[in-house]
Design an enzyme around this catalytic site. Structure first.
Site, short mmCIF file in Angstrom:
data_model
loop_
_atom_site.label_atom_id
_atom_site.label_comp_id
_atom_site.label_asym_id
_atom_site.label_seq_id
_atom_site.Cartn_x
_atom_site.Cartn_y
_atom_site.Cartn_z
N ILE A 291 8.86 -6.85 3.95
CA ILE A 291 9.61 -7.79 4.72
C ILE A 291 9.16 -8.99 5.01
O ILE A 291 9.76 -10.30 5.46
CB ILE A 291 11.21 -7.83 6.43
N GLY A 292 7.53 -9.48 4.89
CA GLY A 292 6.51 -10.14 4.95
C GLY A 292 5.60 -10.22 5.07
O GLY A 292 5.35 -8.57 4.79
N ALA A 293 4.73 -10.83 4.97
CA ALA A 293 3.62 -10.74 4.85
C ALA A 293 2.40 -11.09 6.06
O ALA A 293 2.68 -12.47 6.72
CB ALA A 293 2.91 -10.80 3.63
N GLY A 294 1.36 -10.24 7.06
CA GLY A 294 0.60 -11.51 7.96
C GLY A 294 -0.68 -11.29 7.35
O GLY A 294 -0.65 -10.70 6.85
N GLU A 295 -1.39 -11.89 8.19
CA GLU A 295 -2.91 -12.21 7.34
C GLU A 295 -3.78 -10.44 7.30
O GLU A 295 -4.47 -10.45 6.69
CB GLU A 295 -3.49 -13.13 8.80
N GLY B 222 -1.90 -7.40 6.88
CA GLY B 222 -0.91 -6.91 6.39
C GLY B 222 0.20 -7.10 6.22
O GLY B 222 0.47 -7.76 6.68
N LYS C 296 4.37 -4.01 11.75
CA LYS C 296 3.16 -5.32 10.99
C LYS C 296 2.17 -3.57 10.60
O LYS C 296 1.41 -3.19 11.87
CB LYS C 296 2.61 -6.02 12.53
N ASP D 71 1.34 -21.70 19.90
CA ASP D 71 1.28 -21.78 17.94
C ASP D 71 3.09 -21.47 18.15
O ASP D 71 3.56 -21.13 16.96
CB ASP D 71 0.87 -20.65 17.42
O1 L87 Z 1 13.96 -10.21 9.10
C1 L87 Z 1 12.60 -9.93 10.23
N1 L87 Z 1 13.03 -9.05 10.81
N2 L87 Z 1 11.25 -10.12 9.86
C2 L87 Z 1 10.80 -11.04 8.70
C3 L87 Z 1 10.64 -10.04 11.02
C4 L87 Z 1 10.79 -9.46 12.11
C5 L87 Z 1 12.14 -8.71 12.19
O2 L87 Z 1 12.12 -7.64 13.32
N3 L87 Z 1 8.99 -10.69 10.83
C6 L87 Z 1 8.63 -9.84 11.84
N4 L87 Z 1 9.75 -9.33 13.00
N5 L87 Z 1 6.93 -9.59 12.32
C7 L87 Z 1 6.40 -10.89 12.18
C8 L87 Z 1 6.59 -11.94 12.21
C9 L87 Z 1 7.51 -12.58 12.92
C10 L87 Z 1 7.23 -13.97 12.86
C11 L87 Z 1 7.39 -9.07 14.08
C12 L87 Z 1 9.13 -8.87 13.62
C13 L87 Z 1 6.32 -8.86 14.63
C14 L87 Z 1 5.55 -7.56 14.66
C15 L87 Z 1 6.35 -6.18 13.65
C16 L87 Z 1 4.75 -7.17 15.23
C17 L87 Z 1 4.78 -8.05 16.52
C18 L87 Z 1 5.05 -9.38 16.41
C19 L87 Z 1 6.29 -9.79 16.19
#
Ligand code: L87
Length: 818
Positions: A496-500, A502, A522, A615
């Site tokens: 569902i997304g990409a972070g620095e 992984g 993540k 941030d």
């Molecule tokens: O749709 C989503 N639902 N997305 C795109 C997410 C979610 C989620 O619950 N993206 C994340 N979710 N992240 C990473 C980016 C946050 C701005 C996280 C939950 C998250 C994780 C998996 C670990 C630590 C912090 C945030």
């Protein structure tokens, strides 16, 4: 169901001039004609159609009157007597159908009143009236055109009891003129279409115990098929373990009532849960939550005690005794204080024995030889007893069977070993106590608390964030604050997304004894360095210290297998910025303020914990299916490296310029006050549905403009109160910015009083696509008030400014939007 009952027909002719019309019967409505007494065809058709369109009232509507369900006489009065008349129809069960009609389209000066009986408002101060009726189109009436009308009027009169009916016409208060054009069901009668209209009006605030309704006809051809009077309530719900009672909506159509919830049994809260009941009977903006007490677990909106003991094994069995052992329940939900063991001879349940034991073994003695005994065990925590285990049956041995005394030897050995271990533990504890004492002498009280945290002793009520850097071993930090999850409990479903570090995925988490949960994950990509792993898990060490409804909840980490993962609750609507862009213009101001309130509450919690986010931006807020916003993205040094918005400053720091307070950009002064600045930018992003702050200006231009006192202009359709709050967050002097608790209080006030959000920043004073000169109001740039007003094409107001004492730019700078 009311609507499915086939209706019979009456015996009268249609009213007035309608009688001459012959209508054909659609075959699908043939069922109408099995009734004992026949009504005119068109009435029957209308009623059948009405019944097909009548749905059960929604659960948030409470009927005060529904003419379709009144079995006996409605008790309504018509005057003059030859005006409105009831069609004396009955359905197949001989139940009356209350339809009133009037059709004096050929006669001049009609003034026909139909008065309902007294209707109690049951404490509601705003009521709704739903009318279903047909109105003949004057063009379809031969010769009626001259006097024929196509409307009727509805009135009400408030009274505390039933004695007020004989009042004069002019004492009734008009609700509205009702016409037949807005909402209707088309009835295809073959050669013509008949319209069954539904109109709803509301009345309020009501101040007496009840009221009468009146319908005035002034020369139309109407059949009033049903009248339903109801009020709306927010139906009782359980949210976040708090019970919110049935709540009658407020008197004002835009009013939100603040309702306090009460925690369900065995749950507690430190922020009393609240919700807001809208005039439409919907619950909005949940605030706070209850949590199950220690020892209880949340399940379907309730809290339950320890799960039952399942695994009971027999030990030594003799002729007069049975030894048992068992395991701790799967879900102890707290510290188990003791076990209660109930046993009795099979089929002799009325006489049983109870033993209490702090161990997971017991020996029941004094039993009869060669007899079957039934055992049940339950655990007790601070929360109370769990349920008893299932029954376990064991049989004592007969008198003549031998039982070896040798068996005592292992028991003695075990006892000695346990004794030695206990002694070691006590000595260890005493030594560690001395270490604490030593530290105490050197440290201030705040550090002492931290020291105790590090020493695994949780002090209740102390919620101070611990920087994972204070741990020599980062692996220790992560396990201090995050649960280790076995990789086999996680199913990854999609990216569902990409972070620095992984990918970010969605998936499911199934922990033993727990319900399966949707989660976000993540992952740390392969080939990472030790520092990357440390930084990656640093986020979990931080998140794991937080427990707040507006902070993303950490489920745990996977560190013992690869890939390394951080697992959080799943937020269905993803990042707030993307979500708002996708739903541009779709939310009410209250919904937007509800989102902002949640973010502010999360930030208040973080600032109380002593955590500075650095941030805060809409892209780092996640939003769930209930529109609850949660602050996300926590990190150490890596925070800003992970953010594509972060740019290197001249001093080499990496900073998301557009969201960052000037003092943090200039000399890295990151504080909760700089987080407040970023919060103001998030407010702007939310109200403008994900617009990019400062649009396409370059970072350098943004820094320069902000330094010169320019601020983002108000977003379109932004309530003044919100824009003012943004400007307050963007004060140059960081000490003058509001604190997060003040922001939460301010937003709560706005939510409680939505009319305060009605005044929008005037379109003409909104400087579209230009930065507004707030703060110093451009005072540096203009030498006099006149020059400034000329520059903004307002020169004609110079005199008014002078007359009112705004003669210098300094005085003008004091003017607030309010
Ligand atoms: O749709 C989503 N639902 N997305 C795109 C997410 C979610 C989620 O619950 N993206 C994340 N979710 N992240 C990473 C980016 C946050 C701005 C996280 C939950 C998250 C994780 C998996 C670990 C630590 C912090 C945030």
């Amino acid at each position: 169901m009311r609507g499915s009952r086939p209706r019979g027909a009456g015996r009268r002719r249609p009213p007035g001039g309608c009688g001459g019309d012959t209508l054909r019967t659609p075959a699908s409505l043939a069922g109408c004609y099995s009734a004992p007494r026949r009504a005119p065809l068109w009435t029957c058709l209308l009623l059948c159609a009405a019944l097909r369109t009548l749905l059960a009232s929604p659960s948030n509507e409470v009927n005060l009157l529904d003419s379709r369900t009144v079995m006996g006489d409605l008790g309504w009065i018509a005057f003059p007597k030859n005006g409105w008349e009831e069609i004396g129809e009955v359905d197949e069960n001989y139940a009356p159908i209350h339809t009133y009609q009037v059709c004096k389209v050929m006669e001049q000066n009609q003034n026909n009143w139909l008065l309902t009986s007294w209707i109690s408002n049951e404490g509601a101060s705003r009521i709704f009236i739903e009318l279903k009726f047909t109105l003949r189109d004057c063009n379809s009436l031969p010769g009626g055109l001259g006097t024929c009308k196509e409307t009727f009027n509805m009135y009400y009169f408030e009274s505390d009891d039933e004695n007020g009916r004989n009042i004069k016409e002019n004492q009734y208060i008009k609700i509205d003129t009702i016409a037949a054009d807005e909402s209707f069901t088309e009835l295809d009668l073959g050669d013509r279409v008949m319209k069954l209209n539904t109109e709803v009006r509301d009345v309020g605030p009501l101040s007496k115990k009840g009221f009468y309704l009146a319908f005035q006809d002034v020369g139309a051809c109407i059949a009033l098929v049903s009248v339903r009077v109801y009020y709306k309530k927010c139906p009782s719900v359980i949210r976040h373990l708090a019970v919110f009672p049935d709540t009658i909506t407020g008197a004002d159509s835009s009013q939100l009532l603040e309702v306090s919830g009460s925690c369900v049994n065995h749950s507690v809260t430190d922020e009393p849960p609240k919700m807001h009941c809208s005039a439409e009977g919907e619950w909005l903006v949940p605030i706070g939550k209850c949590m199950c007490k220690e020892g209880y677990e949340e399940k379907n909106g309730t809290c339950q005690a320890p799960s039952p003991v399942t695994n009971v094994k027999k030990g030594k069995i003799a002729k007069n005794s049975i030894s048992l052992s068992w395991q701790e329940p799967d879900r102890p939900n707290g510290i188990i204080l003791e076990y209660e063991i109930k046993y009795f001879e099979k089929d002799q349940e009325t006489s049983y024995t109870i033993i209490k034991s702090k161990e997971t073994t017991i020996t029941a003695e004094g039993l009869k030889p060669a007899s079957v005994y039934v055992f049940q065990i339950r655990a007790r925590t601070a929360a109370g007893y769990g349920v008893f285990s299932r029954r376990f049956e064991f049989e004592t041995i007969p008198v003549f069977a031998a039982s070896s005394d040798q068996s005592q030897i292992p028991i003695i050995a075990v006892s000695v070993t346990v004794g030695v271990i206990l002694l070691a533990v006590v000595i260890g504890f005493l030594l560690s106590g001395r270490r604490c004492g030593y530290s105490k002498a050197k440290q201030d009280p705040e550090e002492e608390k931290m020291h105790f945290h590090n020493g695994h002793i949780k002090l209740p009520g102390v919620r101070t964030y611990i920087d994972p850097h204070t741990y020599e071993d980062p692996n220790q930090a992560v396990h201090e604050f995050a649960k280790e999850i076995e990789a086999s409990c996680i199913t990854i479903e999609r990216v569902i997304g990409a972070g620095e570090f992984g990918e970010v995925c969605s998936g499911r988490l199934k922990l033993p004894g727990k319900r399966e949960l949707p989660v976000a994950i993540k992952t740390l990509k392969v080939g990472y360095t030790e520092k990357q792993r440390r930084d990656f898990l640093g986020e979990a060490s931080i998140m794991g210290q937080f427990d707040h409804p507006n902070i993303i909840h950490l489920e745990g980490v996977v560190t013992k297998s690869k890939p390394v993962m951080i697992v959080t609750e799943y937020m269905e609507n993803g990042s707030l910025d993307t979500f708002l862009k996708k739903n541009d213009g779709q939310f009410t101001v209250i919904q937007l303020v509800g989102m902002l309130r949640g973010i502010a509450a999360g930030m208040k919690y973080l600032s109380d914990m002593g955590y500075v986010h650095r941030d805060l931006a809409a892209r780092n807020i996640l939003i769930n299916s209930n529109l609850v916003c949660k602050v996300s993205d926590f990190g150490l040094s890596r925070v800003l490296e992970d953010d594509p918005e972060a740019a290197y400053t001249t001093r080499g720091g990496k900073i998301p310029i557009r969201w960052t307070a000037p003092e943090a950009i200039a000399f890295r002064k990151f504080t909760s006050a700089s987080d407040v600045w970023s919060y103001g930018i998030v407010m702007w992003e939310v109200v403008s549905y994900g617009e990019r702050p400062y649009w396409e200006m370059t970072n350098q231009d943004v820094i320069k403009a902000v330094e010169e006192g320019y601020r983002l202009p108000s977003p379109m359709d932004c309530p003044v109160a919100l824009y003012q709050l943004m400007l307050d967050c963007w004060q140059k002097d960081r000490n003058s910015r509001p604190k997060f608790d003040e922001i939460v209080n301010m937003l709560d006030k706005l939510i409680r009083n939505p009319s305060s959000l009605k005044t929008l920043v005037n379109a003409s004073s909104r400087v579209s696509n230009l930065l507004a000169e707030h703060g110093p109001l451009g005072s540096g740039a203009y030498r006099s008030v006149g020059e400034w007003l000329e520059a903004i094409k307002m020169g004609r107001y110079t005199e008014i400014f002078m007359e009112n004492g705004y003669s210098s730019m300094d005085a003008v700078a004091q003017v607030t939007l309010e």
